[in-house]
Design a protein around this motif. Structure first.
Motif, PDB file in Angstrom:
ATOM      1  N   MET A   1       4.711 -51.422 -41.089  1.00  0.00           N
ATOM      2  CA  MET A   1       3.307 -51.334 -40.684  1.00  0.00           C
ATOM      3  C   MET A   1       3.164 -50.716 -39.297  1.00  0.00           C
ATOM      4  SD  MET A   1       0.334 -51.871 -41.736  1.00  0.00           S
ATOM      5  CE  MET A   1      -1.301 -52.142 -41.239  1.00  0.00           C
ATOM      6  N   LYS A   2       4.079 -51.045 -38.382  1.00  0.00           N
ATOM      7  CA  LYS A   2       3.942 -50.497 -37.028  1.00  0.00           C
ATOM      8  C   LYS A   2       4.137 -48.990 -37.008  1.00  0.00           C
ATOM      9  CE  LYS A   2       8.586 -51.115 -35.218  1.00  0.00           C
ATOM     10  NZ  LYS A   2       9.422 -51.701 -34.213  1.00  0.00           N
ATOM     11  N   ASN A   3       4.902 -48.455 -37.974  1.00  0.00           N
ATOM     12  CA  ASN A   3       5.067 -47.003 -38.023  1.00  0.00           C
ATOM     13  C   ASN A   3       3.766 -46.306 -38.386  1.00  0.00           C
ATOM     14  OD1 ASN A   3       7.876 -46.778 -37.339  1.00  0.00           O
ATOM     15  ND2 ASN A   3       8.243 -47.862 -39.242  1.00  0.00           N
ATOM     16  N   TRP A   4       2.947 -46.952 -39.218  1.00  0.00           N
ATOM     17  CA  TRP A   4       1.636 -46.397 -39.524  1.00  0.00           C
ATOM     18  C   TRP A   4       0.720 -46.477 -38.299  1.00  0.00           C
ATOM     19  CZ3 TRP A   4       1.174 -43.333 -43.473  1.00  0.00           C
ATOM     20  CH2 TRP A   4       2.066 -43.472 -44.543  1.00  0.00           C
ATOM     21  N   PHE A   8      -1.168 -43.410 -36.479  1.00  0.00           N
ATOM     22  CA  PHE A   8      -2.576 -43.446 -36.096  1.00  0.00           C
ATOM     23  C   PHE A   8      -2.741 -43.104 -34.609  1.00  0.00           C
ATOM     24  CE2 PHE A   8      -6.279 -45.847 -34.494  1.00  0.00           C
ATOM     25  CZ  PHE A   8      -7.278 -45.212 -35.213  1.00  0.00           C
ATOM     26  N   MET A   9      -1.877 -43.654 -33.758  1.00  0.00           N
ATOM     27  CA  MET A   9      -1.943 -43.352 -32.320  1.00  0.00           C
ATOM     28  C   MET A   9      -1.640 -41.875 -32.063  1.00  0.00           C
ATOM     29  SD  MET A   9      -0.496 -46.845 -30.473  1.00  0.00           S
ATOM     30  CE  MET A   9       1.189 -46.441 -30.788  1.00  0.00           C
ATOM     31  N   LEU A  49       8.318 -41.436 -33.388  1.00  0.00           N
ATOM     32  CA  LEU A  49       8.601 -42.824 -33.774  1.00  0.00           C
ATOM     33  C   LEU A  49       8.247 -43.062 -35.241  1.00  0.00           C
ATOM     34  CD1 LEU A  49       7.276 -44.733 -30.626  1.00  0.00           C
ATOM     35  CD2 LEU A  49       9.650 -44.166 -31.203  1.00  0.00           C
ATOM     36  N   THR A  50       7.185 -42.432 -35.683  1.00  0.00           N
ATOM     37  CA  THR A  50       6.759 -42.552 -37.073  1.00  0.00           C
ATOM     38  C   THR A  50       7.824 -42.030 -38.030  1.00  0.00           C
ATOM     39  OG1 THR A  50       4.443 -42.330 -36.447  1.00  0.00           O
ATOM     40  CG2 THR A  50       4.995 -41.770 -38.704  1.00  0.00           C
ATOM     41  N   LEU A  51       8.497 -40.961 -37.621  1.00  0.00           N
ATOM     42  CA  LEU A  51       9.447 -40.292 -38.504  1.00  0.00           C
ATOM     43  C   LEU A  51      10.724 -41.083 -38.741  1.00  0.00           C
ATOM     44  CD1 LEU A  51       9.020 -36.618 -37.271  1.00  0.00           C
ATOM     45  CD2 LEU A  51       7.918 -37.784 -39.198  1.00  0.00           C
ATOM     46  N   LYS A  52      10.859 -42.229 -38.083  1.00  0.00           N
ATOM     47  CA  LYS A  52      12.015 -43.086 -38.351  1.00  0.00           C
ATOM     48  C   LYS A  52      11.964 -43.656 -39.764  1.00  0.00           C
ATOM     49  CE  LYS A  52      12.931 -44.464 -33.595  1.00  0.00           C
ATOM     50  NZ  LYS A  52      13.061 -45.597 -32.663  1.00  0.00           N
ATOM     51  N   ALA A 109       6.225 -43.201 -48.038  1.00  0.00           N
ATOM     52  CA  ALA A 109       6.917 -44.478 -47.773  1.00  0.00           C
ATOM     53  C   ALA A 109       5.877 -45.541 -47.478  1.00  0.00           C
ATOM     54  CB  ALA A 109       7.869 -44.326 -46.598  1.00  0.00           C
ATOM     55  N   HIS A 110       5.670 -46.469 -48.394  1.00  0.00           N
ATOM     56  CA  HIS A 110       4.655 -47.525 -48.210  1.00  0.00           C
ATOM     57  C   HIS A 110       5.334 -48.794 -47.746  1.00  0.00           C
ATOM     58  CE1 HIS A 110       1.254 -45.357 -49.845  1.00  0.00           C
ATOM     59  NE2 HIS A 110       2.092 -44.858 -50.738  1.00  0.00           N
TER      60      HIS A 110
END
Length: 110
Positions: A1-4, A8-9, A49-52, A109-110
């Motif tokens: 969830m934090k990657n989403w 968003f940021m 960071l999202t791409l992790k 990736a959900h």
């Protein structure tokens, strides 16, 4: 969830930076120019960071798609840059593509 949340940021930072890019008038306005630089640094850092965990194609599609929609809204409201019917159709198709990728594609990736 934090990657989403990072995604968003990244989108919000990119929208702020791109809006300030217009206001920087070719980097002749120092404050707007600093907002551009800092905004893009934050956007790319958060995107990295999202791409992790989120595939790069999905993350970039969402980032750029929502960015286009939000920038168009900001341009309309702040800079009085109106869209014609075909522009609205195009934006709607972009939004549909982002929704399809996020809600229906098994690639995401959900």
């Amino acid at each position: 969830m934090k990657n989403w949340m990072f995604l968003f940021m990244a989108i919000i930072a990119e929208v702020i930076a791109t809006s300030a890019l217009k206001s920087s008038e070719g980097f002749t306005k120092p404050i707007a120019s600093m907002v551009v630089v800092v905004g893009y640094i934050i956007a790319f850092y958060c995107l990295s960071l999202t791409l992790k965990t989120i595939p790069v194609g999905i993350a970039y599609a969402i980032w750029s798609g929502l960015g286009i929609v939000l920038i168009s809204a900001v341009a309309w409201i702040v800079f009085d840059q109106k869209l014609d019917v075909w522009g609205i159709v195009g934006i709607t198709l972009i939004m549909a593509g982002v929704l399809i990728l996020n809600l229906l594609s098994k690639t995401s990736a959900h």
